[in-house]
Design an enzyme around this catalytic site. Structure first.
Site, PDB file in Angstrom:
ATOM      1  N   ALA A   1     -30.375   3.975  80.524  1.00  0.00           N
ATOM      2  CA  ALA A   1     -29.361   2.948  80.775  1.00  0.00           C
ATOM      3  C   ALA A   1     -28.174   3.590  81.487  1.00  0.00           C
ATOM      4  CB  ALA A   1     -28.893   2.323  79.473  1.00  0.00           C
ATOM      5  N   LYS A   2     -27.309   2.792  81.997  1.00  0.00           N
ATOM      6  CA  LYS A   2     -26.043   3.294  82.542  1.00  0.00           C
ATOM      7  C   LYS A   2     -25.053   2.143  82.592  1.00  0.00           C
ATOM      8  CE  LYS A   2     -24.544   7.298  84.110  1.00  0.00           C
ATOM      9  NZ  LYS A   2     -25.011   8.642  83.728  1.00  0.00           N
ATOM     10  N   GLY A   3     -23.764   2.491  82.584  1.00  0.00           N
ATOM     11  CA  GLY A   3     -22.733   1.474  82.694  1.00  0.00           C
ATOM     12  C   GLY A   3     -21.638   1.946  83.626  1.00  0.00           C
TER      13      GLY A   3
END
Ligand code: NAD
Length: 421
Positions: A110-112
């Site tokens: 994931a990444k944000g």
């Protein structure tokens, strides 16, 4: 010396997909499986208002992307930068999936990110932005679903605010919702140094592979933040000579070697490495082309391209940053005989100790720094050996080998779980 800025045309997601397709071809992966793996499972965009110190209310845009969760909960950092785009976050999420698979830890990717300029925001504004962003993405994050961590321009304080915000909503403390927290609220020993420590462990193996002693090896580093500045300290302690370092303002060079601790103090006081005494000032990109044995890109994506790869003089490139090398540059560097330890392997020490932190939080039982460093070294060395074996078997570069290893593991998990319903 040349000083190019990274190409505006560079799209990290297209780059990640190109790398994926190359490995998928080599693995003879079916088109059905490629369709599943080449795009993220979930993309969340949030637009949210934050009250600035001036009284103005500004609306910010942020993202949280989960690429694949077949091997475990989604895991990945949060980046604050004016340059954040959805495609960048998608690429970084995909690389996280492969990274967790390559070191064999039970997470998906994931990444944000939030489009903002934290250098021009007060601590109060940053806290309000963080708490509101955390609230907006709380519909997808959680200790068993998706666990954020620090990345560019975020740190343990930002993680503490996210953990507190999430915990306030739930009504009790949930430390395992983020990693990279301060020690006082369930952070792990060794997490701060973990990314750079992992870079050192794999670079030792890479140096052995090409028969190059690390003692007195010349090291050039782009980026002087969590990954870059700590790498400078650790490589210096290892006996290497740090000849050049840089940050967003530019670089400094001294062929006789620099003192990483003194430069860090200088940067903390003055805001940049530029102006450090007895150094030659060079451009941000020049540190990539300086005569050295080991090059550590530790800033951002797309900095080594077809335009400058030919001028890289290092024998080993250890990618502390995610996505610093474009596929065209990869080809040029491979032909030049430069050994690249790819990002998904080289910087996996960060997520590995994040995994240790998450495990410690879930069991509320904490380990000492020796145990953590020792466990990290075992995992990094094992992953390096597995990737090197694959590279030898297929006579290919280590990036293709690492991607093949990772993608095969994720594809197998996807296959064995079956397609719901
Ligand atoms: P950071 O914010 O602590 O430091 C970033 C450094 O890079 C700063 O010195 C900044 O001045 C410089 N920089 C930023 N953009 C630049 C640009 N366009 N050109 C030149 N210099 C630039 O961030 P960090 O956590 O050290 O992350 C650096 C890289 O390492 C990123 O690619 C990140 O995804 C990767 N990474 C970090 C971790 C971690 O645990 N922090 C783990 C794995 C990978």
């Amino acid at each position: 010396m040349h000083d190019e800025v990274r190409s505006a045309a560079l799209n990290p997601y297209l780059m990640a997909v190109e790398q994926f397709e190359a490995a998928a071809d080599k693995l003879n992966l079916s088109e059905d499986m490629r369709e599943i793996l080449r795009q993220p499972k979930r993309e969340l965009t949030v637009n949210f208002p934050v009250r600035l110190d001036s009284g103005r209310i500004k609306t910010f845009t942020g993202y949280r992307v989960q690429h694949n969760v077949n091997r475990g909960p989604a895991k990945g950092g949060i980046r604050y930068s004016p340059d954040v785009t959805l495609d960048e976050v998608k690429a970084l999420a995909m690389w996280m999936t492969w990274k967790c698979a390559v070191v064999g830890i039970p997470f998906g990717g994931a990444k944000g990110g939030v489009i903002c300029d934290p250098k021009h925001m007060s601590p109060g504004e940053l806290e309000r932005l963080t708490r509101r962003y955390a609230t907006e993405i709380s519909i997808v994050i959680g200790p068993h679903g998706d666990i954020p961590a620090p990345d560019i321009n975020t740190n343990s304080q930002v993680m503490a605010w996210i953990m507190d915000t999430y915990s306030m909503h739930e009504g009790y403390s949930i430390p395992a919702v983020v990693t990279g927290k301060p020690l006082s609220i369930g952070g792990s020993e060794g997490r701060n140094d973990a990314t750079a420590t992992g870079v050192l462990f794999v670079t030792r193996q890479a140096a052995k592979r090409i028969g190059m002693p690390l003692q007195a090896a010349r090291v050039s580093i782009q980026g002087y933040g969590n990954a870059g500045a700590i790498a400078a300290r650790l490589f210096h302690n290892e006996g290497c000579k740090i000849v050049a370092v840089s940050d967003t303002s530019g670089g400094i060079y001294n062929e006789s070697g620099l003192d990483p601790a003194a430069i860090l103090r200088f940067k903390q006081e003055r805001g940049s490495v530029i102006g450090y005494p007895n150094t030659l000032q060079v451009g941000v990109q020049d540190v990539l082309e300086i005569p050295c044995d080991i090059l550590i890109p530790a800033a951002t994506e797309g900095v080594i391209t077809a335009a400058n790869a030919d001028r890289v003089q290092a024998r080993i490139i250890s990618e502390a940053a995610n996505g610093p090398t474009t596929p065209e540059a990869d080809e040029i560097l491979f032909k030049k005989g430069i050994l690249i330890v790819p990002d998904i392997l080289a910087n996996a020490g960060g997520v590995t100790v994040s995994y240790f932190e998450w495990v410690q939080d879930l069991q509320s039982f904490f380990w000492g720094v020796e145990e953590i460093t020792q466990k990290l070294e075992v995992l990094m060395n094992r992953a390096f050996a597995a990737v090197a074996d694959k590279a030898d078997l297929y006579s290919c570069d280590m990036r293709l080998a690492a991607n093949m290893l990772a993608i095969a593991r994720v594809a197998e998990a996807t296959q064995v779980r079956g397609i719901y319903p």
